[in-house]
Design a protein around this motif. Structure first.
Motif, PDB file in Angstrom:
ATOM      1  N   GLY A  66       0.819  -1.217   0.000  1.00  0.00           N
ATOM      2  CA  GLY A  66       0.000   0.000   0.000  1.00  0.00           C
ATOM      3  C   GLY A  66       0.850   1.263   0.000  1.00  0.00           C
ATOM      4  O   GLY A  66       1.963   1.273  -0.534  1.00  0.00           O
ATOM      5  N   SER A  67       0.344   2.306   0.623  1.00  0.00           N
ATOM      6  CA  SER A  67       1.032   3.593   0.578  1.00  0.00           C
ATOM      7  C   SER A  67       0.939   4.284   1.935  1.00  0.00           C
ATOM      8  O   SER A  67       0.155   3.886   2.787  1.00  0.00           O
ATOM      9  N   ALA A  68       1.740   5.319   2.090  1.00  0.00           N
ATOM     10  CA  ALA A  68       1.729   6.108   3.335  1.00  0.00           C
ATOM     11  C   ALA A  68       1.350   7.545   2.978  1.00  0.00           C
ATOM     12  O   ALA A  68       1.400   7.942   1.812  1.00  0.00           O
ATOM     13  N   LEU A  69       1.000   8.299   3.987  1.00  0.00           N
ATOM     14  CA  LEU A  69       0.587   9.686   3.771  1.00  0.00           C
ATOM     15  C   LEU A  69       1.771  10.625   4.013  1.00  0.00           C
ATOM     16  O   LEU A  69       2.437  10.522   5.040  1.00  0.00           O
ATOM     17  N   GLY A  70       2.030  11.509   3.056  1.00  0.00           N
ATOM     18  CA  GLY A  70       3.085  12.506   3.222  1.00  0.00           C
ATOM     19  C   GLY A  70       2.483  13.899   3.188  1.00  0.00           C
ATOM     20  O   GLY A  70       1.669  14.209   2.323  1.00  0.00           O
ATOM     21  N   VAL A  71       2.892  14.720   4.133  1.00  0.00           N
ATOM     22  CA  VAL A  71       2.365  16.085   4.214  1.00  0.00           C
ATOM     23  C   VAL A  71       3.153  16.992   3.265  1.00  0.00           C
ATOM     24  O   VAL A  71       4.389  16.974   3.262  1.00  0.00           O
ATOM     25  N   VAL A  72       2.448  17.739   2.460  1.00  0.00           N
ATOM     26  CA  VAL A  72       3.097  18.697   1.558  1.00  0.00           C
ATOM     27  C   VAL A  72       3.545  19.895   2.395  1.00  0.00           C
ATOM     28  O   VAL A  72       2.726  20.578   3.012  1.00  0.00           O
ATOM     29  N   ASP A  73       4.858  20.094   2.465  1.00  0.00           N
ATOM     30  CA  ASP A  73       5.412  21.125   3.352  1.00  0.00           C
ATOM     31  C   ASP A  73       6.302  22.072   2.546  1.00  0.00           C
ATOM     32  O   ASP A  73       7.486  21.801   2.331  1.00  0.00           O
ATOM     33  N   THR A  74       5.736  23.182   2.135  1.00  0.00           N
ATOM     34  CA  THR A  74       6.504  24.124   1.319  1.00  0.00           C
ATOM     35  C   THR A  74       7.523  24.914   2.146  1.00  0.00           C
ATOM     36  O   THR A  74       8.328  25.653   1.590  1.00  0.00           O
ATOM     37  N   GLY A  75       7.493  24.730   3.461  1.00  0.00           N
ATOM     38  CA  GLY A  75       8.501  25.375   4.306  1.00  0.00           C
ATOM     39  C   GLY A  75       9.759  24.535   4.452  1.00  0.00           C
ATOM     40  O   GLY A  75      10.755  24.996   5.002  1.00  0.00           O
ATOM     41  N   TYR A  76       9.699  23.304   3.960  1.00  0.00           N
ATOM     42  CA  TYR A  76      10.850  22.394   4.039  1.00  0.00           C
ATOM     43  C   TYR A  76      11.531  22.361   2.672  1.00  0.00           C
ATOM     44  O   TYR A  76      10.898  22.029   1.672  1.00  0.00           O
ATOM     45  N   ASP A  77      12.805  22.708   2.628  1.00  0.00           N
ATOM     46  CA  ASP A  77      13.472  22.832   1.327  1.00  0.00           C
ATOM     47  C   ASP A  77      14.155  21.534   0.874  1.00  0.00           C
ATOM     48  O   ASP A  77      14.814  21.516  -0.167  1.00  0.00           O
ATOM     49  N   GLY A  78      13.987  20.469   1.643  1.00  0.00           N
ATOM     50  CA  GLY A  78      14.570  19.186   1.241  1.00  0.00           C
ATOM     51  C   GLY A  78      13.656  18.419   0.304  1.00  0.00           C
ATOM     52  O   GLY A  78      12.679  18.961  -0.226  1.00  0.00           O
ATOM     53  N   PHE A  79      13.963  17.160   0.114  1.00  0.00           N
ATOM     54  CA  PHE A  79      13.226  16.290  -0.803  1.00  0.00           C
ATOM     55  C   PHE A  79      12.138  15.532  -0.035  1.00  0.00           C
ATOM     56  O   PHE A  79      10.945  15.732  -0.279  1.00  0.00           O
TER      57      PHE A  79
END
Lengths: 130, 107
Positions: free
Chosen positions: A28-41
């Protein structure tokens, strides 16, 4: 597949460490939060970093500054991230550090996508750049 | 969805069926796995076109290189190099100091 969790945009994803043949999640899959304050990958909690075997590979580290200016030291290794429903797998650095409780999708990954956030109609759409 | 016919080695089909059985589901699982595998391969080719490369270093000596992590993993396997013994670097390194959390500075 993208959606709002409360008012926060999130994407379903899976991560693959090709070097050791390990994936998270395994099904299956996991949930990732879209964080435009984080400049990493991609940033993940320590248990996911470990489940991917990234803690077993020689890793680099760097310092990131939190919103309040605190420096945080993150370990960094490489993995492939697949966003569900987007049809693209991207290779990049996956970071982890103490106190991280959720998966964060940073701007280094997001720069490859066209993102539409429409709070008026509750639509969050993420598509590959054309 | 479109139906196509192609041939695969018996060994690959056995692995595919084992993997499908592991999911605990029945309908459409093999098609999903084949789709995922082909899409992943095509993605790797396309991400290669974007120009990022990954190099495995022993000390400072390069021992393998790939245009994707999948390609690098294959190159290391082909050379019999344990991935735990090498340091991976990207041609597009992260900034040495990054940000986690939005910081807007007044100018």
């Amino acid at each position: 597949m993208s959606s709002f969790v409360g008012a926060t945009p999130a994407v379903r994803l899976s991560v693959r460490n090709h070097l050791l043949g390990l994936s998270y999640p395994t099904v299956g899959s996991a949930l990732g939060v879209v964080d435009t304050g984080y400049d990493g990958f991609l940033a993940v909690p320590a248990e996911i970093f470990s489940a991917l075997g990234l803690d077993k590979l020689p890793s680099a580290s760097r310092t990131v500054l939190a919103a309040d200016g605190r420096p945080l030291k993150l370990a960094s290794s490489f993995a492939s991230v697949s966003l569900l429903g987007v049809g693209q797998s991207l290779d990049g650095p996956v970071e982890s550090g103490p106190g991280m409780g959720e998966i964060l999708v940073g701007t280094r990954l997001l720069r490859r996508f066209n993102i539409k956030l429409d709070y008026c109609s509750g639509v969050f759409r993420i598509e590959r750049c054309r | 969805m479109t139906n196509i016919t192609f041939s695969l080695p018996a060994k690959t089909i056995r692995r595919l069926r084992r993997r499908a059985a592991d999911t605990g589901r029945k309908k459409g699982v093999i098609s999903e796995l084949v789709d995922e595998a082909i899409a992943s391969y095509l993605d790797a080719l396309e991400s290669s076109a974007e120009g990022q490369t990954f190099t495995a270093l022993k000390g400072e000596r390069p021992v393998a290189e790939g245009k994707s992590l999948q390609e690098l993993a294959s190159a290391l396997r082909a050379r019999g190099v344990d991935p735990r013994s090498v340091r991976i670097v990207s041609s597009e390194p992260l900034e040495p100091v990054g940000h986690m959390g939005l910081r807007v500075h007044a100018s």
